[in-house]
Design a protein around this motif. Structure first.
Motif, PDB file in Angstrom:
ATOM      1  N   GLU A  28      23.511  -4.568 -30.392  1.00 43.06           N
ATOM      2  CA  GLU A  28      24.122  -3.274 -30.874  1.00 43.06           C
ATOM      3  C   GLU A  28      23.642  -3.047 -32.270  1.00 43.06           C
ATOM      4  O   GLU A  28      23.215  -1.587 -32.559  1.00 43.06           O
ATOM      5  CB  GLU A  28      25.481  -3.009 -30.640  1.00 43.06           C
ATOM      6  CG  GLU A  28      26.111  -1.464 -31.245  1.00 43.06           C
ATOM      7  CD  GLU A  28      27.611  -1.701 -30.859  1.00 43.06           C
ATOM      8  OE1 GLU A  28      28.166  -0.586 -31.509  1.00 43.06           O
ATOM      9  OE2 GLU A  28      28.226  -2.162 -30.460  1.00 43.06           O
ATOM     10  N   GLU A  29      23.840  -3.839 -33.277  1.00 49.65           N
ATOM     11  CA  GLU A  29      23.648  -3.546 -34.662  1.00 49.65           C
ATOM     12  C   GLU A  29      22.275  -3.289 -34.777  1.00 49.65           C
ATOM     13  O   GLU A  29      21.890  -2.293 -35.513  1.00 49.65           O
ATOM     14  CB  GLU A  29      24.002  -4.747 -35.378  1.00 49.65           C
ATOM     15  CG  GLU A  29      23.892  -4.563 -36.972  1.00 49.65           C
ATOM     16  CD  GLU A  29      24.567  -5.913 -37.718  1.00 49.65           C
ATOM     17  OE1 GLU A  29      24.175  -6.008 -38.967  1.00 49.65           O
ATOM     18  OE2 GLU A  29      25.157  -6.651 -37.138  1.00 49.65           O
ATOM     19  N   GLU A  72      22.322   0.715 -23.140  1.00 45.41           N
ATOM     20  CA  GLU A  72      22.638  -0.577 -22.196  1.00 45.41           C
ATOM     21  C   GLU A  72      23.776  -1.203 -23.109  1.00 45.41           C
ATOM     22  O   GLU A  72      24.587  -1.979 -22.389  1.00 45.41           O
ATOM     23  CB  GLU A  72      21.625  -1.150 -21.919  1.00 45.41           C
ATOM     24  CG  GLU A  72      20.513  -0.464 -20.816  1.00 45.41           C
ATOM     25  CD  GLU A  72      19.709  -1.334 -20.129  1.00 45.41           C
ATOM     26  OE1 GLU A  72      19.915  -2.634 -19.910  1.00 45.41           O
ATOM     27  OE2 GLU A  72      18.360  -0.967 -19.673  1.00 45.41           O
ATOM     28  N   ALA A  73      23.447  -1.401 -24.459  1.00 47.26           N
ATOM     29  CA  ALA A  73      24.410  -2.319 -25.069  1.00 47.26           C
ATOM     30  C   ALA A  73      25.873  -1.626 -25.062  1.00 47.26           C
ATOM     31  O   ALA A  73      26.705  -2.516 -24.665  1.00 47.26           O
ATOM     32  CB  ALA A  73      23.783  -2.309 -26.458  1.00 47.26           C
ATOM     33  N   VAL A 118      31.245   3.932 -22.168  1.00 41.40           N
ATOM     34  CA  VAL A 118      30.600   4.609 -21.225  1.00 41.40           C
ATOM     35  C   VAL A 118      30.203   6.045 -21.622  1.00 41.40           C
ATOM     36  O   VAL A 118      29.033   6.420 -21.503  1.00 41.40           O
ATOM     37  CB  VAL A 118      31.340   4.871 -19.674  1.00 41.40           C
ATOM     38  CG1 VAL A 118      30.385   5.545 -18.960  1.00 41.40           C
ATOM     39  CG2 VAL A 118      31.590   3.383 -19.171  1.00 41.40           C
ATOM     40  N   ALA A 119      31.124   6.544 -22.376  1.00 40.79           N
ATOM     41  CA  ALA A 119      30.618   7.889 -23.254  1.00 40.79           C
ATOM     42  C   ALA A 119      29.525   7.703 -24.254  1.00 40.79           C
ATOM     43  O   ALA A 119      28.771   8.315 -24.109  1.00 40.79           O
ATOM     44  CB  ALA A 119      31.896   8.275 -23.754  1.00 40.79           C
ATOM     45  N   ALA A 120      29.617   6.549 -24.946  1.00 43.22           N
ATOM     46  CA  ALA A 120      28.613   6.091 -26.011  1.00 43.22           C
ATOM     47  C   ALA A 120      27.309   6.191 -25.280  1.00 43.22           C
ATOM     48  O   ALA A 120      25.992   6.527 -25.606  1.00 43.22           O
ATOM     49  CB  ALA A 120      28.947   5.238 -26.782  1.00 43.22           C
ATOM     50  N   HIS A 142      26.258   7.426 -22.210  1.00 45.27           N
ATOM     51  CA  HIS A 142      25.903   8.530 -21.705  1.00 45.27           C
ATOM     52  C   HIS A 142      25.342   9.463 -22.787  1.00 45.27           C
ATOM     53  O   HIS A 142      24.285  10.045 -22.592  1.00 45.27           O
ATOM     54  CB  HIS A 142      27.131   9.207 -21.062  1.00 45.27           C
ATOM     55  CG  HIS A 142      26.838  10.669 -20.742  1.00 45.27           C
ATOM     56  ND1 HIS A 142      26.907  11.761 -21.600  1.00 45.27           N
ATOM     57  CD2 HIS A 142      26.445  11.248 -19.680  1.00 45.27           C
ATOM     58  CE1 HIS A 142      26.491  12.840 -20.592  1.00 45.27           C
ATOM     59  NE2 HIS A 142      26.324  12.469 -19.360  1.00 45.27           N
ATOM     60  N   THR A 143      25.777   9.384 -24.157  1.00 42.46           N
ATOM     61  CA  THR A 143      25.241  10.050 -25.167  1.00 42.46           C
ATOM     62  C   THR A 143      23.905   9.340 -25.285  1.00 42.46           C
ATOM     63  O   THR A 143      22.995  10.308 -25.793  1.00 42.46           O
ATOM     64  CB  THR A 143      26.100  10.027 -26.588  1.00 42.46           C
ATOM     65  OG1 THR A 143      27.326  10.527 -26.251  1.00 42.46           O
ATOM     66  CG2 THR A 143      25.450  10.664 -27.656  1.00 42.46           C
ATOM     67  N   CYS A 144      23.765   8.243 -25.534  1.00 43.61           N
ATOM     68  CA  CYS A 144      22.258   7.650 -25.713  1.00 43.61           C
ATOM     69  C   CYS A 144      21.201   8.126 -24.864  1.00 43.61           C
ATOM     70  O   CYS A 144      20.218   8.435 -25.193  1.00 43.61           O
ATOM     71  CB  CYS A 144      22.463   5.960 -25.989  1.00 43.61           C
ATOM     72  SG  CYS A 144      23.267   5.494 -27.275  1.00 43.61           S
ATOM     73  N   PHE A 145      21.656   7.891 -23.584  1.00 37.53           N
ATOM     74  CA  PHE A 145      20.535   8.301 -22.415  1.00 37.53           C
ATOM     75  C   PHE A 145      20.326   9.783 -22.460  1.00 37.53           C
ATOM     76  O   PHE A 145      19.238  10.078 -22.436  1.00 37.53           O
ATOM     77  CB  PHE A 145      21.093   7.656 -21.025  1.00 37.53           C
ATOM     78  CG  PHE A 145      21.402   6.262 -20.890  1.00 37.53           C
ATOM     79  CD1 PHE A 145      20.460   5.407 -21.659  1.00 37.53           C
ATOM     80  CD2 PHE A 145      22.693   5.780 -20.418  1.00 37.53           C
ATOM     81  CE1 PHE A 145      20.751   3.800 -21.750  1.00 37.53           C
ATOM     82  CE2 PHE A 145      22.848   4.461 -20.215  1.00 37.53           C
ATOM     83  CZ  PHE A 145      21.897   3.451 -20.801  1.00 37.53           C
ATOM     84  N   SER A 146      21.500  10.739 -22.617  1.00 38.64           N
ATOM     85  CA  SER A 146      21.158  12.120 -22.819  1.00 38.64           C
ATOM     86  C   SER A 146      20.051  12.112 -23.966  1.00 38.64           C
ATOM     87  O   SER A 146      19.330  13.051 -23.842  1.00 38.64           O
ATOM     88  CB  SER A 146      22.392  12.812 -22.831  1.00 38.64           C
ATOM     89  OG  SER A 146      23.157  12.586 -21.656  1.00 38.64           O
ATOM     90  N   GLY A 147      20.511  11.778 -24.939  1.00 41.77           N
ATOM     91  CA  GLY A 147      19.634  11.838 -26.249  1.00 41.77           C
ATOM     92  C   GLY A 147      18.246  11.380 -25.930  1.00 41.77           C
ATOM     93  O   GLY A 147      17.354  12.113 -26.511  1.00 41.77           O
TER      94      GLY A 147
END
Length: 407
Positions: A91-92, A113-114, A121-123, A125-130
């Motif tokens: 993640e880092e 995925e990390a 799950v919310a984070a 979702h933000t990554c994949f949408s971004g």
């Protein structure tokens, strides 16, 4: 000149990192091409050891990438992301990579995925949408499809909408590359969720099964995915294809011996079938005189709307039904017929779907009746009379390993 040499060196270093990470993921995804199913219990440990070797080989190369630093960090984070477990270090590294290069889509996907493994799950979702905001790509669509089904919602309606959107994202991933087995697998899972969220429509079940079959057709490694076998077995169970369901649970358990769910689901189904077979053979253990009294008191008046011309078929038109004994029923839908019997037993499971009970009349053996999509408050008691219009009959002969059941 020095800058050109440095750039060429960085490109070579990045290429070397890419090759190492690709090799690591190939080892994981194609594990059973070089190992037998009996080695399944060692897979996670073997992947972990391969990851450690890859990280050692990557070590100095990552620090040597002065140009393309974001991609180098992403590749190291991806290597750490190869196992099912959450890695704080991954993640880092991935968070640093997206800060250095916000348009690095693969870094966003890996970071998502990390977060997902972390349980955020919310984070995720933000990554994949971004990532999709930067560039449409099948990996983000696949992952977004999966995450949408896990998002917390404030209402059942919102969750149902997320499931529908999940199917849409998975379809887009398939359209981008029809030869990608993972996209077909994700689409199968999306249809599976839709099946259970929209009243168990047989048509949706078939779409899920077709997607899983296509995943295996275009990608041989899909056959080694225990989750695919578990999910497909779940559908077969609800379709009452019990032999296929048992085989699927068994295969999922063999591919991932450390995962308890497939073995538990297999045993639950075996227990259900054994109990059902015993109850059918013994007519619910109802004693002789009581059984004769129950079955002898059946009367045409108990047919209700099925016997007085009020019954409407699936087309909405009134249908005149002929009262026939259970023994006269033939496999398939018995159009124009109605059967009447007494409930001799009911059989519940932890899943509660389908609702199962035993029905008998005076002319034949006890049969199992399975009911889907019933309201929670509905049920039957032993001794109740039940009329079934246009019943759909199936004969089952189930053989799995050393166990045989018939119903």
């Amino acid at each position: 000149m020095a800058e050109e040499e440095e750039g060429a060196g960085s490109r070579q270093a990045l290429q070397r990192l890419q090759e190492l990470v690709d090799g690591l993921y190939h080892f994981r995804d194609h594990y059973f091409e070089s190992h037998s199913v009996e080695d399944a219990g060692r897979k996670q440990q073997d992947v972990m050891e391969e990851m450690q070797k890859t990280l050692q080989q990557m070590g100095e190369t990552v620090t040597g990438c002065s140009q393309g630093r974001a991609r180098a960090l992403m590749l190291k984070g991806k290597a750490l992301n190869v196992t099912p477990d959450y890695s704080p270090q991954a993640e880092e590294l991935l968070a640093k990579a997206v800060k250095l290069d916000p348009e690095l889509v693969e870094a966003w996907n890996q970071l998502g995925e990390a977060y997902w493994k972390k349980g955020d799950v919310a984070a995720a979702h933000t990554c994949f949408s971004g990532a999709l905001g930067h560039r449409k790509n099948k990996v983000s669509l696949q992952n977004l499809s999966m995450v949408l089904r896990q998002l917390r919602t404030e209402s059942p309606e919102q969750h149902a909408q997320n499931v529908v959107d999940s199917v849409r994202q998975a379809k887009q991933a398939v359209q981008m590359d029809v030869r990608d087995g993972r996209s077909w697998y994700v689409l199968g899972n999306a249809y599976l969720s839709l099946f259970f969220n929209t009243g168990q429509s047989p048509g949706i079940s078939q779409q899920a099964l077709s997607a899983y079959a296509q995943a295996e057709k275009v990608d041989p490694t899909a056959s080694c995915n225990p989750d695919l076998h578990l999910n497909r077995a779940t559908l077969h169970k609800y379709e009452e294809n019990y032999t296929e369901a048992l085989e699927g649970f068994s295969h999922a358990a063999a591919l991932d011996p450390a995962w308890p769910e497939p073995r538990q689901r297999q045993q639950q189904l075996l227990d259900f079938l054994e109990r059902l077979t015993s109850l059918l053979e013994n007519k619910g253990k109802v004693k002789g005189k009581k059984l004769q009294s129950m079955l002898g008191s059946l009367r045409p008046a108990q047919l209700g709307p099925c016997g007085d011309g009020r019954y409407r078929g699936s087309s909405g038109q009134k249908v005149a039904l002929e009262h026939q004994p259970l023994s006269a029923m033939r496999p398939g839908v018995n159009t124009g017929a109605v059967v009447l019997g007494r409930v001799l037993f009911s059989l519940t499971t932890d899943e509660k779907v389908p609702f199962t009970f035993g029905l008998a009349d005076s002319e034949g053996p006890c049969v199992a009746v399975t009911v889907y999509n019933m309201v929670q408050s509905w049920g039957v008691l032993i001794g109740d009379s039940v009329a079934i219009p246009e019943p759909h009959l199936r004969h089952h002969h189930i053989q799995h390993q050393d166990k045989v059941s018939a119903a």
